[in-house]
Design a protein around this motif. Structure first.
Motif, PDB file in Angstrom:
ATOM      1  N   GLY A 174       4.857  -3.457   6.514  1.00 41.09           N
ATOM      2  CA  GLY A 174       4.320  -3.084   5.218  1.00 41.09           C
ATOM      3  C   GLY A 174       5.343  -2.926   4.120  1.00 41.09           C
ATOM      4  N   GLY A 175       6.612  -2.972   4.471  1.00 44.01           N
ATOM      5  CA  GLY A 175       7.628  -2.864   3.441  1.00 44.01           C
ATOM      6  C   GLY A 175       7.599  -4.072   2.514  1.00 44.01           C
ATOM      7  N   ALA A 176       7.972  -3.840   1.262  1.00 40.99           N
ATOM      8  CA  ALA A 176       7.924  -4.923   0.280  1.00 40.99           C
ATOM      9  C   ALA A 176       8.696  -4.525  -0.961  1.00 40.99           C
ATOM     10  CB  ALA A 176       6.475  -5.240  -0.088  1.00 40.99           C
ATOM     11  N   LEU A 177       8.780  -5.467  -1.877  1.00 34.84           N
ATOM     12  CA  LEU A 177       9.327  -5.221  -3.213  1.00 34.84           C
ATOM     13  C   LEU A 177       8.148  -4.860  -4.114  1.00 34.84           C
ATOM     14  CD1 LEU A 177      11.512  -5.351  -5.434  1.00 34.84           C
ATOM     15  CD2 LEU A 177      11.030  -7.805  -5.593  1.00 34.84           C
ATOM     16  N   VAL A 178       8.251  -3.739  -4.788  1.00 31.47           N
ATOM     17  CA  VAL A 178       7.152  -3.273  -5.628  1.00 31.47           C
ATOM     18  C   VAL A 178       7.721  -2.681  -6.905  1.00 31.47           C
ATOM     19  CG1 VAL A 178       7.101  -0.987  -4.529  1.00 31.47           C
ATOM     20  CG2 VAL A 178       5.036  -1.884  -5.616  1.00 31.47           C
ATOM     21  N   GLU A 179       6.970  -2.738  -7.976  1.00 30.56           N
ATOM     22  CA  GLU A 179       7.416  -2.164  -9.245  1.00 30.56           C
ATOM     23  C   GLU A 179       7.237  -0.648  -9.232  1.00 30.56           C
ATOM     24  OE1 GLU A 179       6.519  -5.878 -12.323  1.00 30.56           O
ATOM     25  OE2 GLU A 179       5.345  -4.034 -12.431  1.00 30.56           O
ATOM     26  N   ALA A 180       8.042   0.016 -10.003  1.00 32.35           N
ATOM     27  CA  ALA A 180       7.910   1.468 -10.141  1.00 32.35           C
ATOM     28  C   ALA A 180       6.494   1.820 -10.578  1.00 32.35           C
ATOM     29  CB  ALA A 180       8.917   1.992 -11.149  1.00 32.35           C
ATOM     30  N   GLY A 181       5.965   2.868  -9.984  1.00 30.08           N
ATOM     31  CA  GLY A 181       4.600   3.274 -10.252  1.00 30.08           C
ATOM     32  C   GLY A 181       3.582   2.665  -9.308  1.00 30.08           C
ATOM     33  N   GLY A 182       4.018   1.698  -8.544  1.00 26.28           N
ATOM     34  CA  GLY A 182       3.125   1.022  -7.617  1.00 26.28           C
ATOM     35  C   GLY A 182       2.928   1.773  -6.320  1.00 26.28           C
ATOM     36  N   SER A 183       2.183   1.142  -5.418  1.00 23.94           N
ATOM     37  CA  SER A 183       1.843   1.760  -4.139  1.00 23.94           C
ATOM     38  C   SER A 183       2.092   0.792  -2.988  1.00 23.94           C
ATOM     39  CB  SER A 183       0.362   2.168  -4.123  1.00 23.94           C
ATOM     40  OG  SER A 183       0.077   3.096  -5.143  1.00 23.94           O
ATOM     41  N   LEU A 184       2.333   1.365  -1.835  1.00 21.32           N
ATOM     42  CA  LEU A 184       2.464   0.593  -0.603  1.00 21.32           C
ATOM     43  C   LEU A 184       1.908   1.423   0.542  1.00 21.32           C
ATOM     44  CD1 LEU A 184       6.095  -0.894  -0.596  1.00 21.32           C
ATOM     45  CD2 LEU A 184       3.965  -2.193  -0.739  1.00 21.32           C
ATOM     46  N   ARG A 185       1.497   0.748   1.591  1.00 24.45           N
ATOM     47  CA  ARG A 185       1.152   1.455   2.814  1.00 24.45           C
ATOM     48  C   ARG A 185       1.979   0.887   3.956  1.00 24.45           C
ATOM     49  NH1 ARG A 185      -4.429   2.192   6.297  1.00 24.45           N
ATOM     50  NH2 ARG A 185      -3.968   0.037   6.891  1.00 24.45           N
ATOM     51  N   MET A 200       2.081   5.370   0.279  1.00 26.38           N
ATOM     52  CA  MET A 200       3.060   5.746  -0.736  1.00 26.38           C
ATOM     53  C   MET A 200       2.518   5.367  -2.103  1.00 26.38           C
ATOM     54  SD  MET A 200       6.576   4.598   1.184  1.00 26.38           S
ATOM     55  CE  MET A 200       6.257   2.865   1.016  1.00 26.38           C
ATOM     56  N   THR A 201       2.444   6.317  -2.993  1.00 30.79           N
ATOM     57  CA  THR A 201       1.977   6.067  -4.353  1.00 30.79           C
ATOM     58  C   THR A 201       3.015   6.541  -5.360  1.00 30.79           C
ATOM     59  OG1 THR A 201       0.855   8.209  -4.533  1.00 30.79           O
ATOM     60  CG2 THR A 201      -0.416   6.380  -3.611  1.00 30.79           C
ATOM     61  N   SER A 202       2.821   6.144  -6.604  1.00 34.55           N
ATOM     62  CA  SER A 202       3.741   6.533  -7.685  1.00 34.55           C
ATOM     63  C   SER A 202       5.193   6.302  -7.279  1.00 34.55           C
ATOM     64  CB  SER A 202       3.527   8.004  -8.062  1.00 34.55           C
ATOM     65  OG  SER A 202       2.201   8.237  -8.465  1.00 34.55           O
ATOM     66  N   LEU A 203       5.449   5.127  -6.745  1.00 35.83           N
ATOM     67  CA  LEU A 203       6.782   4.835  -6.232  1.00 35.83           C
ATOM     68  C   LEU A 203       7.820   4.823  -7.338  1.00 35.83           C
ATOM     69  CD1 LEU A 203       5.773   2.213  -3.573  1.00 35.83           C
ATOM     70  CD2 LEU A 203       7.112   4.275  -3.117  1.00 35.83           C
ATOM     71  N   LYS A 204       9.010   5.293  -6.983  1.00 39.68           N
ATOM     72  CA  LYS A 204      10.125   5.379  -7.920  1.00 39.68           C
ATOM     73  C   LYS A 204      11.285   4.539  -7.378  1.00 39.68           C
ATOM     74  CE  LYS A 204       8.933  10.266  -8.643  1.00 39.68           C
ATOM     75  NZ  LYS A 204       9.450  11.650  -8.555  1.00 39.68           N
ATOM     76  N   PRO A 205      12.183   4.110  -8.240  1.00 37.50           N
ATOM     77  CA  PRO A 205      13.348   3.352  -7.749  1.00 37.50           C
ATOM     78  C   PRO A 205      14.130   4.117  -6.684  1.00 37.50           C
ATOM     79  CG  PRO A 205      13.152   3.111 -10.111  1.00 37.50           C
ATOM     80  CD  PRO A 205      12.112   4.119  -9.708  1.00 37.50           C
ATOM     81  N   GLU A 206      14.167   5.427  -6.784  1.00 38.26           N
ATOM     82  CA  GLU A 206      14.895   6.216  -5.781  1.00 38.26           C
ATOM     83  C   GLU A 206      14.206   6.255  -4.427  1.00 38.26           C
ATOM     84  OE1 GLU A 206      14.022   7.162  -8.894  1.00 38.26           O
ATOM     85  OE2 GLU A 206      13.497   9.317  -8.939  1.00 38.26           O
ATOM     86  N   ASP A 207      13.000   5.713  -4.323  1.00 37.67           N
ATOM     87  CA  ASP A 207      12.343   5.577  -3.030  1.00 37.67           C
ATOM     88  C   ASP A 207      12.825   4.345  -2.274  1.00 37.67           C
ATOM     89  OD1 ASP A 207       9.302   6.682  -4.579  1.00 37.67           O
ATOM     90  OD2 ASP A 207      10.630   7.858  -3.277  1.00 37.67           O
ATOM     91  N   THR A 208      13.618   3.525  -2.927  1.00 36.38           N
ATOM     92  CA  THR A 208      14.166   2.340  -2.272  1.00 36.38           C
ATOM     93  C   THR A 208      14.993   2.741  -1.064  1.00 36.38           C
ATOM     94  OG1 THR A 208      14.208   1.026  -4.303  1.00 36.38           O
ATOM     95  CG2 THR A 208      15.727   0.382  -2.550  1.00 36.38           C
TER      96      THR A 208
END
Length: 128
Positions: A8-19, A85-93
């Protein structure tokens, strides 16, 4: 052979979501005999425990860095652990890992030293 496989890992924009998902196989005991956790690590930094869930799912814990943004869950019937994971931030990388430890306790731990089975990880990259 005990195996945990994250996906489920991926490249996503800030503010986006992943599971993220973590599928368990080959364990001697049933999946619900284990407390589970999610951890993350970036190059040059210490591993961070971000969430854990008790064997039944009744108890969960989150680090302050992800609290109110991430949600851990498990499906004991399908031997799968999730991390929404919601409201993702660059520091979540980071590279995200799931881990398991035998437990029939009511709670769980965010200390990686308490876990003895680990997956290979899945990369999450959050762009700004």
């Amino acid at each position: 052979e005990e195996q945990l496989v994250e996906s489920g890992g991926a490249l996503v924009e800030a503010g986006g979501s992943l599971r993220l998902s973590c599928t368990a196989s080959g364990f001697v005991a049933d999946f619900d005999d284990y407390a589970m956790g999610w951890f993350r690590q970036t190059s040059g930094k210490e591993r961070e425990g971000i969430s854990c869930i008790s064997w039944s799912g009744a108890s969960t814990h989150y680090s302050e860095s992800v609290k109110d943004r991430f949600t851990i869950s498990r499906d004991n019937g399908d031997n799968i652990l999730h991390l929404k994971m919601t409201s993702l931030k660059p520091e979540d990388t980071a590279k995200y890992y799931c881990a398991a430890t035998p437990s029939n306790g009511a709670s769980c731990s965010l200390d990686g030293d308490d876990f003895n089975s680990w997956g290979q990880g899945t990369q999450v990259t959050v762009s700004s």
